[in-house]
Design a protein around this motif. Structure first.
Motif, PDB file in Angstrom:
ATOM      1  N   GLY A  74      39.784  48.583  17.112  1.00 46.50           N
ATOM      2  CA  GLY A  74      40.208  48.665  15.717  1.00 46.50           C
ATOM      3  C   GLY A  74      39.178  49.335  14.825  1.00 46.50           C
ATOM      4  O   GLY A  74      39.535  50.093  13.918  1.00 46.50           O
ATOM      5  N   LEU A  75      37.905  49.054  15.066  1.00 47.33           N
ATOM      6  CA  LEU A  75      36.862  49.674  14.237  1.00 47.33           C
ATOM      7  C   LEU A  75      36.837  51.196  14.406  1.00 47.33           C
ATOM      8  O   LEU A  75      36.789  51.913  13.399  1.00 47.33           O
ATOM      9  CB  LEU A  75      35.498  49.059  14.542  1.00 47.33           C
ATOM     10  N   PRO A  76      36.863  51.734  15.625  1.00 48.67           N
ATOM     11  CA  PRO A  76      36.941  53.197  15.740  1.00 48.67           C
ATOM     12  C   PRO A  76      38.142  53.781  15.002  1.00 48.67           C
ATOM     13  O   PRO A  76      38.040  54.844  14.371  1.00 48.67           O
ATOM     14  CB  PRO A  76      37.055  53.419  17.257  1.00 48.67           C
ATOM     15  N   PHE A  77      39.273  53.102  15.067  1.00 50.41           N
ATOM     16  CA  PHE A  77      40.478  53.556  14.375  1.00 50.41           C
ATOM     17  C   PHE A  77      40.245  53.576  12.861  1.00 50.41           C
ATOM     18  O   PHE A  77      40.589  54.540  12.176  1.00 50.41           O
ATOM     19  CB  PHE A  77      41.633  52.622  14.732  1.00 50.41           C
ATOM     20  N   ALA A  78      39.635  52.501  12.342  1.00 56.22           N
ATOM     21  CA  ALA A  78      39.360  52.412  10.911  1.00 56.22           C
ATOM     22  C   ALA A  78      38.376  53.483  10.464  1.00 56.22           C
ATOM     23  O   ALA A  78      38.524  54.065   9.377  1.00 56.22           O
ATOM     24  CB  ALA A  78      38.819  51.022  10.573  1.00 56.22           C
TER      25      ALA A  78
ATOM     26  N   CYS B 228      29.853  52.621  14.494  1.00 52.97           N
ATOM     27  CA  CYS B 228      28.891  52.365  13.412  1.00 52.97           C
ATOM     28  C   CYS B 228      27.979  53.567  13.201  1.00 52.97           C
ATOM     29  O   CYS B 228      27.691  53.953  12.050  1.00 52.97           O
ATOM     30  CB  CYS B 228      28.064  51.120  13.734  1.00 52.97           C
ATOM     31  N   LEU B 229      27.514  54.163  14.287  1.00 46.17           N
ATOM     32  CA  LEU B 229      26.662  55.352  14.183  1.00 46.17           C
ATOM     33  C   LEU B 229      27.397  56.485  13.464  1.00 46.17           C
ATOM     34  O   LEU B 229      26.843  57.149  12.577  1.00 46.17           O
ATOM     35  CB  LEU B 229      26.236  55.821  15.576  1.00 46.17           C
ATOM     36  N   PHE B 230      28.648  56.706  13.843  1.00 46.77           N
ATOM     37  CA  PHE B 230      29.435  57.784  13.251  1.00 46.77           C
ATOM     38  C   PHE B 230      29.682  57.514  11.770  1.00 46.77           C
ATOM     39  O   PHE B 230      29.569  58.414  10.928  1.00 46.77           O
ATOM     40  CB  PHE B 230      30.759  57.934  13.993  1.00 46.77           C
ATOM     41  N   ALA B 231      30.045  56.267  11.434  1.00 40.65           N
ATOM     42  CA  ALA B 231      30.331  55.917  10.044  1.00 40.65           C
ATOM     43  C   ALA B 231      29.129  56.153   9.146  1.00 40.65           C
ATOM     44  O   ALA B 231      29.261  56.659   8.024  1.00 40.65           O
ATOM     45  CB  ALA B 231      30.773  54.458   9.956  1.00 40.65           C
ATOM     46  N   ALA B 232      27.952  55.793   9.638  1.00 39.23           N
ATOM     47  CA  ALA B 232      26.742  56.007   8.847  1.00 39.23           C
ATOM     48  C   ALA B 232      26.399  57.489   8.744  1.00 39.23           C
ATOM     49  O   ALA B 232      26.015  57.973   7.676  1.00 39.23           O
ATOM     50  CB  ALA B 232      25.579  55.234   9.460  1.00 39.23           C
ATOM     51  N   ALA B 233      26.570  58.208   9.847  1.00 42.56           N
ATOM     52  CA  ALA B 233      26.248  59.636   9.850  1.00 42.56           C
ATOM     53  C   ALA B 233      27.136  60.413   8.883  1.00 42.56           C
ATOM     54  O   ALA B 233      26.692  61.384   8.251  1.00 42.56           O
ATOM     55  CB  ALA B 233      26.392  60.199  11.265  1.00 42.56           C
TER      56      ALA B 233
END
Length: 264
Positions: free
Chosen positions: A117-121, A155-160
């Motif tokens: 779900g997190l990757p989707f979000a 998480c890494l992608f979201a921050a980047a």
């Protein structure tokens, strides 16, 4: 709010009884979070359920789907008796874990295997960022999901990508504590570039305050809200006996648990 919280829990019990399935401890730990989001925070209503600029709620801990249906019933998006008469049936769209292919609005993702779900979000938040939409994306995760590698890659992608339109809510009910020491999740998320907040996950006013604070902070960082909760909260029986992690009530148990919820 207390009366609504009781009604939501009793609806979850009723639906679990009707389909003879459900992870009620997990559902009861996060129901207050889901309600506050839909009632006080999100730019969402039954009329806006397909609007491009709506806020999105992604349920990553799919075992808690029975926390979403009662909220959508309370908001007038679903009919309670329709859900109860169909839930869990082979041909029903009301699955015990959400199936986005069976809905036009209201349900935003398919759930099942944890950690997806997190990757989707993150993908939704990234797309809305590119489109310059005002939408916020909220994703409800379980503490145990952070054992999955895809969570940390996300998480890494979201921050980047500086996704400050993303809010990751961790239902921290210590479901993973007996199996593995996760360490300090706040420090881990901060190290991955998140702005992290902590809150009592059963205090509606505190939840509203922290979501508003997080949503108003446009600093290029994704947000994480660590919501401390109790499995089975609202029913002393479910708080005490872990058999209710995956057990549906029969008629006698339903009556007992509904009385507990009313008296809690």
């Amino acid at each position: 709010m207390k009366s609504i919280a009781r009604n939501l829990r009793k609806d979850a019990l009723y639906l679990s009884h009707k389909c003879q399935d459900g992870n009620l401890q997990s559902v009861f730990s996060c129901l207050d979070i889901v309600w506050v989001l839909y009632d006080r925070i999100m730019n969402w209503s039954p009329e806006k359920a397909q609007d491009a600029d709506r806020d999105f709620f992604i349920i990553s801990k799919g075992q808690a789907t029975l926390a979403l249906y009662p909220v959508l019933i309370e908001k007038g998006f679903f009919d309670k008796e329709e859900v109860a008469s169909e839930i869990g049936m082979f041909s029903s769209r009301y699955c015990i874990q959400t199936d986005v292919t069976k809905f036009s609005g209201g349900v935003e993702n398919s759930a099942g295997s944890l950690g997806h779900g997190l990757p989707f979000a993150v993908g939704i938040a990234h797309a809305n960022k590119i489109k310059k939409l005002p939408s916020q994306t909220f994703v409800l995760c379980g503490d145990g999901e952070f054992c999955e590698g895809a969570m940390w890659e996300s998480c890494l992608f979201a921050a980047a990508k500086k996704l400050d339109n993303l809010c990751v809510i961790v239902d921290d009910n210590d479901s993973v504590g007996a199996m593995i020491d996760m360490g300090d999740l706040r420090l881990k998320l901060e190290a991955f570039g998140f702005e992290v907040f902590s809150v009592n996950g059963h205090d509606p006013d505190a939840l509203e305050a922290v979501f508003r604070e997080a949503g108003g902070l446009k600093n290029g960082k994704p947000k994480a809200v660590l919501a401390k909760t109790v499995r089975g909260y609202g029913s002393p029986t479910m708080m005490k006996h872990d058999i209710w992690f995956h057990k549906a009530p029969d008629a006698e148990e339903l009556a007992l648990l509904e009385k507990e919820v009313d008296a809690f």
